[in-house]
Design an enzyme around this catalytic site. Structure first.
Site, PDB file in Angstrom:
ATOM      1  N   SER A 177      19.021 -55.288 120.801  1.00 17.61           N
ATOM      2  CA  SER A 177      19.950 -54.810 121.833  1.00 17.61           C
ATOM      3  C   SER A 177      19.967 -55.657 123.110  1.00 17.61           C
ATOM      4  O   SER A 177      20.830 -55.448 123.961  1.00 17.61           O
ATOM      5  CB  SER A 177      19.632 -53.364 122.206  1.00 17.61           C
ATOM      6  N   LYS A 224      23.153 -57.281 123.810  1.00 18.59           N
ATOM      7  CA  LYS A 224      24.263 -56.547 124.437  1.00 18.59           C
ATOM      8  C   LYS A 224      24.549 -57.071 125.842  1.00 18.59           C
ATOM      9  O   LYS A 224      25.673 -56.951 126.342  1.00 18.59           O
ATOM     10  CB  LYS A 224      23.940 -55.051 124.484  1.00 18.59           C
ATOM     11  N   TYR A 260      28.629 -57.063 115.173  1.00 17.23           N
ATOM     12  CA  TYR A 260      27.579 -56.410 115.970  1.00 17.23           C
ATOM     13  C   TYR A 260      26.187 -56.613 115.344  1.00 17.23           C
ATOM     14  O   TYR A 260      25.231 -56.964 116.031  1.00 17.23           O
ATOM     15  CB  TYR A 260      27.913 -54.919 116.113  1.00 17.23           C
ATOM     16  N   TYR A 318      18.210 -46.899 127.891  1.00 18.68           N
ATOM     17  CA  TYR A 318      18.702 -45.634 127.322  1.00 18.68           C
ATOM     18  C   TYR A 318      18.131 -44.442 128.088  1.00 18.68           C
ATOM     19  O   TYR A 318      18.115 -44.463 129.318  1.00 18.68           O
ATOM     20  CB  TYR A 318      18.382 -45.555 125.813  1.00 18.68           C
ATOM     21  N   VAL A 373      15.109 -53.060 120.024  1.00 18.23           N
ATOM     22  CA  VAL A 373      14.145 -52.455 119.095  1.00 18.23           C
ATOM     23  C   VAL A 373      13.271 -53.485 118.382  1.00 18.23           C
ATOM     24  O   VAL A 373      12.352 -53.110 117.657  1.00 18.23           O
ATOM     25  CB  VAL A 373      14.791 -51.528 118.032  1.00 18.23           C
TER      26      VAL A 373
END
Ligand code: GLN
Length: 304
Positions: free
Chosen positions: A64, A67, A191, A239, A257
């Protein structure tokens, strides 16, 4: 003040001795076998000095953290129009949660939860072949890191494609609300491959230099955009653990992760840390502890 090099050595020694190392992500089978006993950290200071400790030269799956780079590209391509399709508020839910998407009519809370990141990737894809988008993303990351030796691990992407049922659910849900322009499998193909980029701590810390905006450092995007990306990393980068990360570390950061975290001390340092074991929010357990120690010892915090 003790030098940063010494602080990093102390941190690496403390992390090597840590007993509770968290739990390696196992929902992506290809990542389940990664040795949890690894720890690396790299820091690039504003004057260009580079410092490393531990396994800083071992490539890991950035997941991630990608991103951040995808969002930078999307803002470059679409500007503020992107915000019609994705919000800018912390979600308070897990990175892969589907709950809010129903309540909020298919507009993901922010670009760093999976639903939001899938929308961002979909927006940059905009009719191009996934290969072209991934080429552009890799070019951007390589330019930011000043390193051509950064690649996508196709086995990791394949592994996630085969098991990423939650992400498929999110993508189809987005489609149902009219917030996905490409077919779900196409957007997700891009993605999953973006998440499978591999970098070492040193490469990642170098790639993050544009976000610290040091005197004489790389200027890949405007100052205003850098501030906004950092603001989103601070509020949404971990998050439902974002508040805790801000409280403990006090710096914008984005986790993945794979166990990596990119952390920015604006005007001072770009930091990459990696340890594969995750805490209950899916953020690196020892990575968080390490940057907490570093920020405290170095006196780096955006809160004064
Ligand atoms: N590829 C991962 C997923 O979509 C990324 C999640 C993460 O790093 N938090 O589940």
């Amino acid at each position: 003040m003790t030098g940063i090099a010494e602080i990093l050595e102390e941190i690496a020694a403390a992390m090597a001795a840590a007993e509770d190392r968290g739990k390696v992500a196992d929902y992506i089978p290809e990542l389940a076998g990664v040795d949890p006993n690894q720890f690396g950290i790299a820091v690039v200071l504003a004057d260009g000095t580079e410092l490393v400790a531990g396994d800083a030269a071992t490539p890991f799956s950035i997941q991630s953290i990608s991103k951040v780079f995808a969002l930078t590209l999307a803002l470059g391509r679409l500007g503020d129009r992107l915000w019609q399709r994705v919000g800018r508020e912390p979600s308070g839910y897990a990175f892969n949660s589907i709950l809010q998407l129903e309540q909020e009519q298919g507009i993901p809370r922010n670009p760093f939860i999976n639903a939001g990141a899938i929308v961002v990737t979909d927006a940059v894809l905009a009719g191009h072949a996934p290969r072209e988008y991934l080429g552009e993303l890799l070019r951007f990351i390589r330019m930011a890191a000043d390193d051509e030796d950064i690649h996508i691990n196709r086995d990791v992407a394949k592994s996630e494609t085969e098991t990423g049922h939650r992400n498929f659910a999110l993508a189809h849900y987005l489609s149902a609300f009219g917030n996905l322009m490409n077919p779900p499998d196409r957007a997700l193909g891009a993605y999953f491959h973006q998440c499978a980029v591999e970098m070492t701590c040193l490469q990642l810390a170098r790639a993050g230099r544009f976000l610290m905006r040091a005197e004489g450092g790389p200027r890949l995007v405007s100052a205003e955009r850098v501030r906004r990306i950092n603001a989103l990393m601070m509020t949404c980068g971990h998050y439902d653990g974002s508040g805790e990360f801000a409280f403990r570390v006090g710096l914008p950061g984005k986790s993945g992760v794979g166990g990596g975290i990119l952390v920015i001390a604006p005007g001072r340092a770009s930091i990459a840390v990696w340890s594969p074991g995750l805490n209950e929010n899916g953020n690196s357990q020892l990575g968080t502890a390490a940057v907490e120690m570093l920020a405290r010892r170095a006196g780096w915090s955006v809160f004064g």
